[in-house]
Scaffold this motif. Structure first.
Motif, short mmCIF file in Angstrom:
data_model
loop_
_atom_site.label_atom_id
_atom_site.label_comp_id
_atom_site.label_asym_id
_atom_site.label_seq_id
_atom_site.Cartn_x
_atom_site.Cartn_y
_atom_site.Cartn_z
N SER A 228 0.87 -1.16 0.00
CA SER A 228 0.00 0.00 0.00
C SER A 228 0.91 1.22 0.00
CB SER A 228 -0.86 -0.05 1.25
OG SER A 228 -1.36 1.22 1.51
N TYR A 229 0.52 2.28 -0.68
CA TYR A 229 1.37 3.47 -0.76
C TYR A 229 1.24 4.38 0.44
CZ TYR A 229 2.83 2.78 -5.58
OH TYR A 229 3.42 2.32 -6.72
N ASN A 230 0.40 4.03 1.42
CA ASN A 230 0.13 4.93 2.52
C ASN A 230 -0.36 6.27 1.97
OD1 ASN A 230 -0.05 5.54 5.23
ND2 ASN A 230 1.94 6.59 5.24
N THR A 231 -1.14 6.17 0.93
CA THR A 231 -1.63 7.35 0.23
C THR A 231 -3.08 7.14 -0.13
OG1 THR A 231 0.55 7.81 -0.71
CG2 THR A 231 -1.33 8.72 -1.88
N PRO A 283 -2.63 9.48 4.50
CA PRO A 283 -4.05 9.28 4.21
C PRO A 283 -4.96 10.07 5.15
CG PRO A 283 -2.95 7.19 4.75
CD PRO A 283 -1.91 8.24 4.78
N GLU A 284 -4.48 10.34 6.37
CA GLU A 284 -5.30 11.08 7.33
C GLU A 284 -5.65 12.46 6.79
OE1 GLU A 284 -2.24 9.74 8.26
OE2 GLU A 284 -3.20 7.89 8.96
N LEU A 285 -4.67 13.06 6.07
CA LEU A 285 -4.91 14.38 5.50
C LEU A 285 -5.99 14.30 4.43
CD1 LEU A 285 -4.31 17.35 5.06
CD2 LEU A 285 -2.33 16.71 3.68
N ALA A 286 -5.92 13.24 3.62
CA ALA A 286 -6.95 13.06 2.59
C ALA A 286 -8.32 12.92 3.23
CB ALA A 286 -6.63 11.84 1.73
N GLN A 287 -8.37 12.13 4.31
CA GLN A 287 -9.66 11.92 4.99
C GLN A 287 -10.17 13.23 5.59
OE1 GLN A 287 -8.35 8.75 7.46
NE2 GLN A 287 -8.55 7.26 5.79
N PRO A 391 -7.81 4.22 -1.12
CA PRO A 391 -6.37 4.02 -0.90
C PRO A 391 -5.66 3.58 -2.18
CG PRO A 391 -7.63 2.17 -0.02
CD PRO A 391 -8.63 3.16 -0.54
N LEU A 392 -4.40 3.95 -2.29
CA LEU A 392 -3.62 3.58 -3.47
C LEU A 392 -2.73 2.40 -3.16
CD1 LEU A 392 -2.58 7.04 -4.91
CD2 LEU A 392 -4.59 5.65 -5.37
N LYS A 393 -2.65 1.51 -4.13
CA LYS A 393 -1.88 0.28 -3.94
C LYS A 393 -1.03 0.00 -5.16
CE LYS A 393 -5.55 -2.05 -1.35
NZ LYS A 393 -6.87 -1.68 -1.87
N HIS A 420 -0.38 2.82 -9.33
CA HIS A 420 -0.61 4.20 -8.91
C HIS A 420 -1.24 4.97 -10.08
CE1 HIS A 420 0.21 8.23 -7.53
NE2 HIS A 420 0.65 7.77 -6.38
N PRO A 421 -2.26 5.80 -9.80
CA PRO A 421 -2.96 6.44 -10.93
C PRO A 421 -2.25 7.65 -11.52
CG PRO A 421 -3.97 7.09 -8.88
CD PRO A 421 -2.87 6.14 -8.52
N LEU A 422 -1.02 7.95 -11.07
CA LEU A 422 -0.46 9.25 -11.46
C LEU A 422 -0.23 9.41 -12.95
CD1 LEU A 422 2.86 9.36 -12.07
CD2 LEU A 422 2.98 8.94 -9.65
N ALA A 423 0.00 8.29 -13.66
CA ALA A 423 0.15 8.42 -15.10
C ALA A 423 -1.12 7.99 -15.83
CB ALA A 423 1.35 7.60 -15.59
N GLY A 424 -2.18 7.72 -15.07
CA GLY A 424 -3.46 7.38 -15.68
C GLY A 424 -3.44 6.13 -16.52
N GLN A 425 -2.66 5.13 -16.07
CA GLN A 425 -2.45 3.98 -16.94
C GLN A 425 -3.27 2.74 -16.61
OE1 GLN A 425 -1.06 4.04 -19.84
NE2 GLN A 425 -0.94 6.20 -19.35
N GLY A 426 -3.87 2.69 -15.42
CA GLY A 426 -4.53 1.46 -14.97
C GLY A 426 -5.52 0.90 -15.97
#
Lengths: 579, 305
Positions: A228-231, A283-287, A391-393, A420-426
Motif C-alpha cells: 500500500s502506498y500509505n496514500t 491518508p489522514e490528511l486526505a480523509q 487508498p492507493l496500492k 498508482h494512478p499518477l500516469a493514468g495507466q490502470g
C-alpha cells in the motif's frame, strides 16, 4: 435467438440449458461453458465485447458473471452539465482498440473531452514542462491531435454494455455473486463456478476480471506481491468558469503539479467542468479534506486552488489547519481559510490580479494575463456528491496464467495488476490486456486449439507481463521519487536542472502511452514493442537522473557539506530508485 | 487422476495383435510408458503442444489453397467455417490426441489411430472431459472424434484404400521400422485429390545436435531414447519417394504436388514458427534441416481436371 434479443440480461434459455447440462454424482447439474468471465467492470465488459465481435464467439459459449446490477450501468444517465467522479484518460491506442471492436460508437462521445495539452510542474522548484498533442507521433488519422481522451468510466461501461446487446450470443448474468470456485475432480479438473443462484458453470477457461481481491486469482493459487502506498486519492468533479474569449475557446489542457504529498491533477471534461485526482500522503490528511468537504464544499475548492498555486511551505500550514480541525472535530470556517490563503499570497508577493492569486475575485473577466494558460482555471464549486477517496496500492500477480491445480485460468486488468494512478495507466493497461487476450483466444480457435490450455494462452502472458511490469515499475519509481521526505533527495529535486531531467521522464512516459497506434496498420506485437520502447526510455531516464543527482552531489559536497551518513543514505535511495 | 487412468486402461485393455510390418514393438512400449504425460503442457511433450498450432496452420493453409486452385468458388466451400469442415480425416500415430482434437474442433470427422493401447486410452479419456467431444445421451449428434487402437496397415487391410480426404502422421515416421511400407500405407488411405501431411526430423548434424544432444542428453527436456538418429528422414528422401511412387496408384497423374516447410523453435519466446514458403530459396538446408512439415497431394483422377 432473435426473440431474446430485446430482453436485457436474460437468463439462460431453457432449451439450451437442457442441451448442455450434465449430471454430477452428487446430483448437481452444471452448464458447460467455453469461457466464463468473472467481473463486469471495464476490463470484463471490454473482453466480452472484444470476443463478441471476433469470429471466435460463433464457436464458443461465453458467459460473463457480475455480482452488481448491470442494468443500472446500462441505464446510467446524467445531465449534460454534470459528471461522474471516476474518469480515465483513454490513450489513442485504447480508443482505436475500442473502435476496432465496434464498441466506441456506443460511447457518448459528447461527454468525453480530448486532452490536447498538458502542463506538468514540480511543486518544490516550479520547474515546468508543457507539451502538446502535436508532439505525439500519431499514425491514425481518426485520432486527430489529442494525447488521450478523458472519459467517464461509466460512460465507457455503458457503451460496452450497449455494444454487448448487439451480441446476444454472449450471456450476461448479473446480480449474481460467485459463491465458490472448485475443481471438477471427476473429469479433467476443469473449474466449476458455483453461483449464488445455485447454478454451476463448468468452464474450459475461467477469466478473472474480478479486481484487486480477485477470487479467480485465489482459486488459481497465483501469489501476488505489492504494497500500500500509505496514500489516498481524492476524486471529485469541479466546476469553473469557461476559458476567456482571448484563450483557446475549449478547455482541453490537463494540469498536474507534483507536491511533496503527492501529485494533484486537473483533467478537463468540458469548458466548465473538470475532474480532480489528488493523491495525498498521509491518508489522514486526505480523509480530513474529504470530511471538510462534506461540511463545507467551498473549503475543498479553496484548498484545490491553493494546491495548484501556493508554495509548498504555505500549503503545509494549510494542511495543518485542516488536520487540526479534524482532530478537534470542528468544522472549518470557509471564510477563515480564504482569508488565510489571501494573506499567504500577499506575503509571497503574489499580486491580487495575477493568475497565481487563488482568492482573486476577478474571474476570467477582461484580458487574461499572459501566463493564464499555465495554471488551471479557478475552481468555483464542487459538484455535490462527487467527493470520494480510496487508498492507493501497487500490486502485481506473479503470473497471469494458472498452472497445475489452478489450470485453465487467466487474469486481466486489476486482478493482475494495480498501479498508482499518477500516469493514468490502470484502465489502459487493462484494455491492452483484453486486446491481447482476445487475439490469443481468436488465434487458438482458428487453429482448433483448446482456448483453456496453457499453450494457447502463453503468448498473452509473455506479451502483457513484461509490458505491464515496465509501466508499473516506472510509475512506481516516479511516485517514490516525488513522495520521499528524505532530505538529500528533496534537496536534489529542488535543484531545477535535475528536476527538468526527470520531468522529461514524465513526458516520455505520457508520450509513450499516448503514442497512438492504428491497429489497422500495426499488429499487436509491434504496438507492444512500441510501448515497451517508450517505457524503457522512462526507465533509462531514471538511470540518467540517478547519475545526474550523483554527479550533482559530488560537485556540491564541499559547498553543502552533507555528512557521511547522509551521503550513504542518498546512495541507497538512488540505487533503489534506479533499480 | 492417476488412479482413474489406471482403472480406465485396465477396463479397456484388450489383447491386440501386432504382426504389422512397420510397427516397432519397443517404440510402442516406450511411448506407452510416457502416455500419461501427453497432456502435461509443462512436461515431456511441451514441445509438441507448442508445435500443434503451426501444424494446424499448415494443414489449414494447404487444404484451403488447393480448394481455391480447384476453383472452389461455390458458396458451400466459402461459407464453411474452416477448410477442414466435414472432411474425413485420419490421424495416424495420434498419441494422446493432441492433433486429433484440434482437427475435430475444426469440424473434421476425425479418426485417431495408434498402435499403443495406453495412448488410445489417454486420448479417449482426455476427449471425454471435453464437451466438444463428449458422447452423451443428451447430445443429439455423435462426436466427430473417435479413436482406435490399430496400425495403419491393419486399417488399410480392413477398410480398403482411398478412404480419407486428409491423412496426417505427425512425428511418427522417425519411429517406424520400415518407412517405405509405412508411407505406402499412408498414401493408399488417401482419396484421389486428397492430402497427406507428414512431419518428421531431418537426418542432419543440426537435427542430431538439437533433438538428441540438446533436448535429450543436455537439457533432459525429452526422455533419452526418444529419438534414434538413423531413423531420421531427410526432406529430399520424402520428395524422391513420392516422385517415384508406383504409377498404378496415381494412374492418370500429371504431376505430383509436394511442399516442404521447416519448423523453427524460438527458445526465448518458447514458440515454434512455420518457415516462410520462400525460406528454402535462401537457406533451405538450415531451415528444413531439423523439424519439418511435408505435404503431398494425391493426383486427382477425375477427368474434369
Amino acid at each position: 435467438m432473435a426473440s431474446t434479443r430485446h430482453v436485457p440480461f436474460r437468463l439462460l434459455k431453457a432449451g439450451r440449458h437442457a442441451l448442455r447440462t450434465r449430471q454430477y454424482s452428487s446430483a448437481r447439474v452444471s452448464d458447460d461453458c467455453d469461457i466464463v468471465i468473472v467481473g463486469g467492470g471495464p476490463a470484463g465488459l471490454a473482453l466480452a465485447s472484444a470476443l463478441g465481435s471476433s469470429a471466435a464467439s460463433n464457436r464458443l459459449r461465453i458467459v460473463l458473471v457480475e455480482g452488481g446490477d448491470l442494468s443500472k450501468v446500462h441505464g446510467w444517465s446524467l445531465d449534460s452539465d454534470v459528471y461522474s467522479n471516476r474518469v480515465s484518460s483513454l490513450t489513442n491506442a485504447s480508443q482505436s482498440f475500442l473502435r476496432d471492436i465496434g464498441a466506441w460508437s456506443h460511447v457518448e462521445e459528447s461527454r468525453t473531452c480530448p486532452m490536447e495539452d498538458m502542463e506538468v510542474w514540480d511543486g518544490v522548484s516550479d520547474a515546468r514542462i508543457s507539451f502538446h498533442a502535436s508532439d505525439v507521433p500519431t499514425t491514425g488519422s481518426t485520432e486527430g491531435q489529442q494525447m488521450a481522451r478523458l472519459t467517464e468510466n461509466l460512460n465507457l461501461q455503458r457503451g460496452l454494455l450497449r455494444h454487448l446487446k448487439t451480441h446476444p450470443e454472449i450471456e450476461l448474468i448479473d446480480k449474481t455473486k460467485v459463491e465458490s470456485i472448485i475443481r471438477d475432480e471427476e473429469e479433467g479438473q476443469w473449474p466449476l463456478v458455483k453461483l449464488a443462484n445455485d447454478r454451476i458453470l463448468r468452464t474450459r477457461l475461467l477469466i478473472g476480471a474480478d479486481g484487486f481481491n480477485s477470487p479467480v486469482r485465489s482459486y488459481a493459487r497465483i501469489p501476488s506481491y505489492g504494497w500500500s502506498y500509505n496514500t489516498q486519492a481524492i476524486v471529485a468533479t469541479m466546476f469553473h468558469s469557461p476559458p476567456s474569449l482571448y484563450q483557446n475557446s475549449l478547455h482541453t489542457t490537463a494540469y498536474q503539479r507534483f507536491l511533496p504529498t503527492g501529485p494533484i491533477a486537473f483533467l478537463p471534461l468540458s469548458p466548465t467542468a473538470s475532474s480532480l485526482v489528488w493523491s495525498i500522503n498521509p491518508p489522514e490528511l486526505a480523509q480530513a479534506l474529504v470530511a471538510s468537504a462534506s461540511q463545507n464544499p467551498s473549503v475543498l475548492a479553496s484548498m484545490i486552488n491553493a494546491a495548484f498555486r501556493l508554495p509548498t511551505v504555505s500549503l503545509k500550514y494549510l494542511y495543518d489547519v485542516v488536520m487540526d480541525a479534524r482532530t478537534k472535530g470542528v468544522a472549518i470556517d470557509g471564510e477563515a481559510i480564504t482569508k488565510e490563503i489571501r494573506w499567504r499570497e500577499e506575503s509571497h508577493g503574489i499580486d491580487g490580479n495575477s493568475t497565481y492569486a487563488s482568492s482573486s475575485t476577478q474571474l476570467s473577466q477582461g484580458m487574461p494575463s499572459l501566463d493564464a494558460a499555465s495554471l488551471p482555471p479557478l475552481v468555483t464549486s464542487i459538484q455535490p456528491g462527487t467527493v470520494a477517496s480510496f487508498p492507493l496500492k501497487y500490486n502485481h500477480a506473479e503470473t497471469y496464467l494458472g498452472e497445475g491445480l489452478g489450470a485453465r485460468t487467466v487474469l486481466v486488468g486489476d486482478a493482475a495488476h494495480t498501479v498508482h494512478p499518477l500516469a493514468g495507466q490502470g484502465l489502459n493497461q487493462g484494455l491492452a490486456d483484453v486486446e491481447c487476450l482476445s487475439k490469443c483466444i481468436a488465434e487458438a480457435v482458428a487453429n482448433g486449439g483448446d482456448v483453456g490450455s496453457y499453450t494457447a494462452l502463453l503468448p498473452y502472458a509473455q506479451e502483457r507481463y513484461i509490458a505491464n511490469h515496465t509501466i508499473m515499475s516506472a510509475v512506481d519509481k516516479l511516485h517514490k521519487l516525488y513522495s520521499t521526505e528524505f532530505e538529500p533527495v528533496v534537496w536534489a529535486r529542488s535543484v531545477g536542472l535535475e528536476v527538468l531531467n526527470e520531468l522529461d521522464v514524465v513526458k516520455s512516459a505520457i508520450m509513450a502511452t499516448a503514442g497512438a497506434h492504428s491497429s489497422k496498420t500495426t499488429n499487436s506485437a509491434d504496438a507492444a514493442a512500441g510501448i515497451n520502447n517508450g517505457w524503457s526510455v522512462v526507465a533509462k531516464g531514471f538511470e540518467s537522473y540517478a547519475s545526474t543527482v550523483k554527479a550533482a552531489r559530488m560537485a556540491s559536497q564541499g559547498a553543502v557539506g552533507l555528512i557521511g551518513g547522509g551521503l550513504e543514505g542518498i546512495g541507497r535511495i538512488i540505487t533503489n530508485l534506479s533499480k | 487422476m492417476q488412479s482413474i487412468l489406471r482403472n480406465y486402461i485396465r477396463r479397456h485393455a484388450t489383447a491386440a495383435t501386432r504382426q504389422n510390418s512397420s510397427v516397432n514393438a519397443s517404440e510402442i512400449s516406450f511411448f506407452s510408458k510416457l502416455s500419461s504425460q501427453w497432456w502435461d503442457e509443462h512436461g515431456e511433450f511441451a514441445f509438441l503442444h507448442r508445435m500443434n498450432p503451426i501444424r494446424m496452420q499448415f494443414i489449414h493453409e494447404k487444404v484451403r489453397e488447393m480448394d481455391w486452385e480447384d476453383g472452389a468458388t461455390s458458396e458451400e466451400k466459402i461459407s464453411r467455417r474452416s477448410a477442414l469442415d466435414g472432411l474425413k480425416v485420419l490421424d495416424i500415430g495420434c498419441g494422446g490426441g493432441l492433433l486429433s482434437e484440434s482437427l475435430a474442433r475444426q469440424g473434421a470427422r476425425t479418426l485417431g489411430i495408434d498402435a499403443s493401447e495406453a495412448n488410445i486410452a489417454i486420448a479417449t479419456l482426455h476427449s471425454q472431459a471435453d464437451p466438444n467431444f463428449r458422447v452423451s445421451s443428451a447430445s443429439p449428434s455423435p462426436s466427430n472424434l473417435s479413436y482406435r487402437q490399430i496400425s495403419a496397415e491393419s486399417l488399410l487391410a480392413e477398410s480398403g484404400p482411398e478412404q480419407y480426404d486428409v491423412v496426417c502422421s505427425m512425428e511418427v515416421l522417425e519411429h517406424v521400422d520400415n518407412p517405405a511400407d509405412f508411407l505406402n500405407s499412408c498414401a493408399q488411405l488417401v482419396k484421389p485429390g486428397g492430402h497427406l501431411f507428414l512431419s518428421t526430423i531431418a537426418r542432419t548434424p543440426l537435427a542430431y545436435f538439437l533433438t538428441i544432444f540438446t533436448a535429450e542428453t543436455l537439457l533432459r527436456k525429452v526422455t533419452p531414447g526418444t529419438h534414434t538418429y538413423s531413423k531420421f528422414v531427410n526432406p529430399g528422401e520424402l520428395v524422391e519417394y513420392f516422385q517415384n511412387y508406383p504409377t498404378s496408384l496415381t494412374s492418370k497423374a500429371t504431376t505430383t504436388e509436394a511442399e516442404v516447410r521447416g519448423m523453427i523453435y524460438a527458445p526465448l519466446r518458447a514458440k515454434w514458427h512455420l518457415a516462410s514458403r520462400t525460406a528454402s530459396l535462401w537457406g533451405g538446408d538450415l531451415v528444413n534441416g531439423c523439424n519439418y512439415l511435408f505435404w503431398v497431394r494425391k493426383p486427382n483422377v477425375s477427368p474434369s481436371q
